[in-house]
Design a protein around this motif. Structure first.
Motif, PDB file in Angstrom:
ATOM      1  N   GLY A 408     -16.848 -14.531  13.491  1.00  0.00           N
ATOM      2  CA  GLY A 408     -18.150 -14.876  12.941  1.00  0.00           C
ATOM      3  C   GLY A 408     -19.086 -15.590  13.885  1.00  0.00           C
ATOM      4  O   GLY A 408     -20.206 -15.943  13.509  1.00  0.00           O
ATOM      5  N   THR A 409     -18.669 -15.810  15.135  1.00  0.00           N
ATOM      6  CA  THR A 409     -19.552 -16.424  16.128  1.00  0.00           C
ATOM      7  C   THR A 409     -19.918 -15.386  17.182  1.00  0.00           C
ATOM      8  O   THR A 409     -19.190 -14.413  17.400  1.00  0.00           O
ATOM      9  N   ASP A 410     -21.042 -15.582  17.849  1.00  0.00           N
ATOM     10  CA  ASP A 410     -21.488 -14.640  18.871  1.00  0.00           C
ATOM     11  C   ASP A 410     -21.887 -15.381  20.128  1.00  0.00           C
ATOM     12  O   ASP A 410     -22.354 -16.518  20.075  1.00  0.00           O
ATOM     13  N   ARG A 411     -21.672 -14.743  21.276  1.00  0.00           N
ATOM     14  CA  ARG A 411     -22.077 -15.338  22.546  1.00  0.00           C
ATOM     15  C   ARG A 411     -22.453 -14.224  23.517  1.00  0.00           C
ATOM     16  O   ARG A 411     -21.905 -13.119  23.474  1.00  0.00           O
ATOM     17  N   LEU A 412     -23.397 -14.532  24.382  1.00  0.00           N
ATOM     18  CA  LEU A 412     -23.871 -13.585  25.378  1.00  0.00           C
ATOM     19  C   LEU A 412     -22.908 -13.564  26.561  1.00  0.00           C
ATOM     20  O   LEU A 412     -22.562 -14.620  27.101  1.00  0.00           O
ATOM     21  N   ILE A 413     -22.459 -12.358  26.976  1.00  0.00           N
ATOM     22  CA  ILE A 413     -21.581 -12.279  28.147  1.00  0.00           C
ATOM     23  C   ILE A 413     -22.209 -11.479  29.288  1.00  0.00           C
ATOM     24  O   ILE A 413     -21.766 -11.587  30.433  1.00  0.00           O
ATOM     25  N   VAL A 414     -23.226 -10.661  28.991  1.00  0.00           N
ATOM     26  CA  VAL A 414     -23.994  -9.971  30.032  1.00  0.00           C
ATOM     27  C   VAL A 414     -25.460  -9.993  29.616  1.00  0.00           C
ATOM     28  O   VAL A 414     -25.805  -9.530  28.528  1.00  0.00           O
ATOM     29  N   LYS A 415     -26.315 -10.543  30.470  1.00  0.00           N
ATOM     30  CA  LYS A 415     -27.738 -10.607  30.155  1.00  0.00           C
ATOM     31  C   LYS A 415     -28.366  -9.214  30.163  1.00  0.00           C
ATOM     32  O   LYS A 415     -27.934  -8.329  30.902  1.00  0.00           O
ATOM     33  N   ARG A 416     -29.398  -9.037  29.349  1.00  0.00           N
ATOM     34  CA  ARG A 416     -30.171  -7.803  29.391  1.00  0.00           C
ATOM     35  C   ARG A 416     -30.930  -7.727  30.713  1.00  0.00           C
ATOM     36  O   ARG A 416     -31.489  -8.719  31.183  1.00  0.00           O
ATOM     37  N   GLU A 417     -30.921  -6.570  31.338  1.00  0.00           N
ATOM     38  CA  GLU A 417     -31.661  -6.418  32.581  1.00  0.00           C
ATOM     39  C   GLU A 417     -33.166  -6.479  32.329  1.00  0.00           C
ATOM     40  O   GLU A 417     -33.653  -6.085  31.264  1.00  0.00           O
ATOM     41  N   THR A 418     -33.875  -6.947  33.314  1.00  0.00           N
ATOM     42  CA  THR A 418     -35.335  -6.996  33.253  1.00  0.00           C
ATOM     43  C   THR A 418     -35.920  -5.945  34.195  1.00  0.00           C
ATOM     44  O   THR A 418     -35.214  -5.361  35.025  1.00  0.00           O
ATOM     45  N   TYR A 419     -37.223  -5.710  34.080  1.00  0.00           N
ATOM     46  CA  TYR A 419     -37.876  -4.795  35.015  1.00  0.00           C
ATOM     47  C   TYR A 419     -37.771  -5.316  36.447  1.00  0.00           C
ATOM     48  O   TYR A 419     -37.638  -4.536  37.399  1.00  0.00           O
ATOM     49  N   GLU A 420     -37.822  -6.627  36.598  1.00  0.00           N
ATOM     50  CA  GLU A 420     -37.675  -7.206  37.925  1.00  0.00           C
ATOM     51  C   GLU A 420     -36.292  -6.903  38.509  1.00  0.00           C
ATOM     52  O   GLU A 420     -36.165  -6.639  39.713  1.00  0.00           O
ATOM     53  N   ASP A 421     -35.249  -6.916  37.659  1.00  0.00           N
ATOM     54  CA  ASP A 421     -33.906  -6.557  38.119  1.00  0.00           C
ATOM     55  C   ASP A 421     -33.873  -5.146  38.690  1.00  0.00           C
ATOM     56  O   ASP A 421     -33.169  -4.868  39.668  1.00  0.00           O
ATOM     57  N   LEU A 422     -34.651  -4.240  38.082  1.00  0.00           N
ATOM     58  CA  LEU A 422     -34.639  -2.856  38.532  1.00  0.00           C
ATOM     59  C   LEU A 422     -35.157  -2.713  39.960  1.00  0.00           C
ATOM     60  O   LEU A 422     -34.788  -1.781  40.677  1.00  0.00           O
ATOM     61  N   LEU A 423     -36.041  -3.627  40.372  1.00  0.00           N
ATOM     62  CA  LEU A 423     -36.710  -3.498  41.665  1.00  0.00           C
ATOM     63  C   LEU A 423     -36.168  -4.448  42.727  1.00  0.00           C
ATOM     64  O   LEU A 423     -36.652  -4.438  43.862  1.00  0.00           O
ATOM     65  N   ARG A 424     -35.153  -5.250  42.396  1.00  0.00           N
ATOM     66  CA  ARG A 424     -34.765  -6.319  43.313  1.00  0.00           C
ATOM     67  C   ARG A 424     -34.243  -5.830  44.663  1.00  0.00           C
ATOM     68  O   ARG A 424     -34.309  -6.553  45.665  1.00  0.00           O
ATOM     69  N   ASN A 425     -33.746  -4.595  44.708  1.00  0.00           N
ATOM     70  CA  ASN A 425     -33.268  -4.059  45.992  1.00  0.00           C
ATOM     71  C   ASN A 425     -34.256  -3.130  46.678  1.00  0.00           C
ATOM     72  O   ASN A 425     -33.973  -2.600  47.755  1.00  0.00           O
ATOM     73  N   GLU A 426     -35.405  -2.938  46.073  1.00  0.00           N
ATOM     74  CA  GLU A 426     -36.381  -2.011  46.645  1.00  0.00           C
ATOM     75  C   GLU A 426     -37.305  -2.722  47.638  1.00  0.00           C
ATOM     76  O   GLU A 426     -37.662  -3.888  47.447  1.00  0.00           O
ATOM     77  N   LEU A 427     -37.725  -2.007  48.684  1.00  0.00           N
ATOM     78  CA  LEU A 427     -38.567  -2.586  49.730  1.00  0.00           C
ATOM     79  C   LEU A 427     -39.934  -1.907  49.712  1.00  0.00           C
ATOM     80  O   LEU A 427     -40.030  -0.726  49.362  1.00  0.00           O
TER      81      LEU A 427
END
Length: 427
Positions: A408-427
């Motif tokens: 009956g309890t809940d906890r976050l174990i993986v955050k939702r990705e953001t648009y910024e996450d999608l571009l973090r490796n792009e140059l």
């Protein structure tokens, strides 16, 4: 499905109201039940590890692997099998005991082998002669001796989807028992200085409801054990029988308890070893989907509802192919319910469409549902295995969050990705 109940109009999972979870965390949302995982691990202990001497159980991490999953598996007393550098890195960062890690793969890269050797992975399942020589050279460079198993293709056809059948002769995995390849491999493993051959591994396929493939493969492998003892003097210390035990997805599936497979495996090994006068090796199983598959659900929010008179009603959701490629890959089917309308009569036929720019992005055809509205919450059951692990960013869509529920309890174990996450490796 275990761990589910209906309270009022709403669908509950792991003691949590899924409608409230969708509101709290957003959708699409992966929800994993820790209670269910622990129940499965308990079954592994009681019906295999404690029942038979000299056995090990290793969770197949490719099904679902996060830092939190590593911690749970360690606490439950199982090992983990990994198939990539990323999975090795995950177990390292989780502080998982490396001697309980088994490294698989049909074409391990030099970097991955380096990572495994440097971090003292407990077993490396060698797929081919090229890999044997590469591993020996890397281990030699680091002054280490790595324990290995040879992956064997036992020549067993399993009744499952062709993409998840792995034990047949024509397979990209393992060393076939044709010609003299395995004899050469064993002789070479004995001769080289920085590997120690412990035994053999096989995996006949996934999502199996019948134990006949495992029984046939075991008989083949025990005969191989005898042949190699007589021909090259090799004594098998370990036999890894893989996993592949099926779970429930939809009506018609007939999953069996773990002991349906493990009892058959163990009794066959005992009988065959007795026949040949062999000592029984340590026996290892590698359940993955069986542990986590039914422990997970996915929540979606309904958006568009498109009616094509006399043809079909398409119901669009805010996820699809990127968070669940199995429907497109394997024609996978799921039981689906409307989380906020569990008391309503199912008198409509709809097709659930994903949001991707792909005609094949269909999650479920011809589903009977109540009258639907934009904003309703759909629950896809049995999505714990091969959903988060296979998720992608196709169409630049961020991957969903993952939450764990427990009593009956809940906890976050993986955050939702953001648009910024999608571009973090792009140059």
């Amino acid at each position: 499905m275990k761990g589910t109940e209906i309270i009022g109009n709403n669908f509950y999972f792991g003691g949590c109201d899924t409608v409230k979870l969708a509101k709290k965390y957003g959708t699409p949302l992966y929800v994993i039940s820790e209670d269910y995982i622990c129940e499965r691990c308990k079954e592994v202990r009681e019906d295999f590890l404690n029942k038979y001497e000299n056995t090990r159980a290793v969770y197949a991490g490719k099904a679902f692997l996060t830092l939190e999953m590593c911690r749970i598996i360690e606490r439950e007393g199982l090992g983990i099998d990994v198939v990539s550098g990323g999975e090795i890195y995950t177990v390292i960062k989780a502080g998982f005991p490396m001697e309980k890690v088994i490294f698989h793969g049909n074409n391990k890269t030099i970097d991955e082998i380096e990572l495994a050797v440097k971090n003292n992975v407990g077993r490396i399942v060698v797929d081919n002669l090229y890999e044997l020589d590469l591993l020996n050279s890397v281990a030699q460079a680091h002054g280490k001796k790595m324990k290995i198993l040879f992956r064997i293709t036992p020549g067993v056809d399993s009744h499952t989807h062709k993409y998840i059948s792995t034990g047949q002769v024509d397979s990209k995995f393992g060393i076939p028992l044709k010609g003299n390849i395995i004899n050469e491999a064993i002789k070479r493993a004995i001769d080289v200085s920085n590997v120690e051959l412990m035994g053999f591994h096989f995996h006949v396929g996934s999502q199996l409801f019948d134990n006949s493939s495992h029984i046939k493969a075991v008989k083949t492998l025990v005969k191989l054990m005898n042949d190699m003892k007589e021909e090259v003097g090799f004594i098998t210390k370990e036999l890894n029988t893989g996993g592949g035990f099926g779970i429930y997805y939809v009506k018609g599936d007939t999953p069996k308890p773990l002991n349906y497979f493990t009892d058959a495996i163990m009794h066959t090994i005992q009988d065959e070893c007795s026949k040949y006068g062999l000592s029984i090796p340590q026996v290892i199983i590698e359940p993955g989907r069986w542990i986590v598959g039914e422990a997970g659900i996915t929540l979606y929010t309904i958006g568009s509802i498109k009616k094509i008179p006399g043809v079909r009603v398409y119901v669009g959701v805010d996820g699809g192919f990127p968070d669940n490629p199995r429907s497109a890959l394997y024609d996978a089917k799921y039981e689906v319910v409307v989380a906020n309308k569990m008391d309503k009569e199912k008198n409509n036929l709809v097709t659930i469409a994903g949001k991707c720019c792909e005609s094949g992005d269909i999650l479920r055809y011809d589903l009977k549902v109540p009258s639907l509205d934009t904003g309703d919450i759909l629950v896809f059951k049995s999505t714990g295995a091969y959903h988060y692990s296979m998720a992608s960013n196709y169409n630049k869509i961020p991957r969903p969050a993952v939450i764990m529920v427990k009593k009956g309890t809940d906890r976050l174990i993986v955050k939702r990705e953001t648009y910024e996450d999608l571009l973090r490796n792009e140059l």
